[in-house]
Design a protein around this motif. Structure first.
Motif, short mmCIF file in Angstrom:
data_model
loop_
_atom_site.label_atom_id
_atom_site.label_comp_id
_atom_site.label_asym_id
_atom_site.label_seq_id
_atom_site.Cartn_x
_atom_site.Cartn_y
_atom_site.Cartn_z
N ARG A 5 0.86 -1.18 0.00
CA ARG A 5 0.00 0.00 0.00
C ARG A 5 0.88 1.22 0.00
NH1 ARG A 5 -4.34 -1.66 4.56
NH2 ARG A 5 -4.88 -3.66 3.66
N GLY A 28 -11.28 -3.85 -2.50
CA GLY A 28 -9.87 -3.57 -2.31
C GLY A 28 -9.44 -2.14 -2.57
N HIS A 31 -8.64 1.46 2.13
CA HIS A 31 -7.87 0.88 3.23
C HIS A 31 -8.04 1.81 4.43
CE1 HIS A 31 -6.03 -1.56 0.13
NE2 HIS A 31 -5.73 -0.45 -0.52
N GLU A 32 -7.95 1.27 5.61
CA GLU A 32 -8.15 2.10 6.80
C GLU A 32 -7.20 3.31 6.82
OE1 GLU A 32 -5.39 -0.26 10.04
OE2 GLU A 32 -7.50 -0.72 9.92
N GLU A 33 -6.05 3.18 6.19
CA GLU A 33 -5.08 4.28 6.13
C GLU A 33 -5.57 5.44 5.26
OE1 GLU A 33 -4.34 1.09 5.41
OE2 GLU A 33 -2.88 0.48 6.92
N ASP A 34 -6.65 5.24 4.50
CA ASP A 34 -7.18 6.30 3.65
C ASP A 34 -7.93 7.37 4.44
OD1 ASP A 34 -6.15 5.10 1.37
OD2 ASP A 34 -8.01 4.04 0.91
N SER A 55 -15.25 -0.22 4.90
CA SER A 55 -14.75 -1.51 4.43
C SER A 55 -13.86 -1.26 3.22
CB SER A 55 -15.92 -2.43 4.04
OG SER A 55 -16.56 -1.95 2.86
N ASP A 56 -13.38 -2.33 2.60
CA ASP A 56 -12.53 -2.12 1.43
C ASP A 56 -13.33 -1.66 0.22
OD1 ASP A 56 -13.77 -4.60 0.87
OD2 ASP A 56 -11.97 -5.41 -0.08
N ASP A 93 -0.86 -5.11 8.94
CA ASP A 93 -2.11 -4.43 9.22
C ASP A 93 -2.91 -5.21 10.25
OD1 ASP A 93 -3.93 -2.27 8.69
OD2 ASP A 93 -5.19 -3.73 7.63
#
Length: 127
Positions: A5, A28, A31-34, A55-56, A93
């Protein structure tokens, strides 16, 4: 940052609905980092960010979309995320979601190893 990522800006296709903060995308994409990234594109209000990632395939905008459609949007560069706590840093992660200060304090989870092996324990700051 999890392997594979990137924290660099990227362009993705999302689904928007006018007057809604919900975003949808293919599996997909998110991502939580977004969470916290800026987002720009058709139907996206100025200065909008990703408020949270559900969620993704789903995320929440900080402001309601101004159009319905499936625009290509740009997610801005990710801000550095701090995972773990003093002396420990997760390697994956999944590991970052497994351990918490509360779990360690309760004795239900312990880090597998310290990342700072140079500073004596007596000199490490307690968080």
């Amino acid at each position: 940052m999890v392997a594979g990522r990137s924290n660099e800006a990227r362009t993705v296709t999302v689904g928007t609905t006018s007057a809604s903060t919900a975003l949808t995308a293919a599996a997909g994409v998110f991502h939580e980092e977004d969470a916290g990234r800026t987002i720009t594109g058709t139907g996206i209000p100025a200065a909008a960010t990703i408020a949270s990632v559900t969620s993704d395939t789903a995320a929440v905008l900080s402001a309601a979309a101004t159009a319905t459609g499936s625009p290509s949007v740009t997610l801005g560069r990710a801000q550095p995320q701090a995972y773990g706590f003093g002396g420990w840093s997760p390697e994956t992660d999944a590991e970052s979601e497994t351990y918490s200060v509360a779990a360690v304090n309760a004795g239900t989870a312990t880090p597998d190893r310290l990342t700072n092996t140079y500073t004596p324990v007596a000199q490490r700051a307690r968080g």
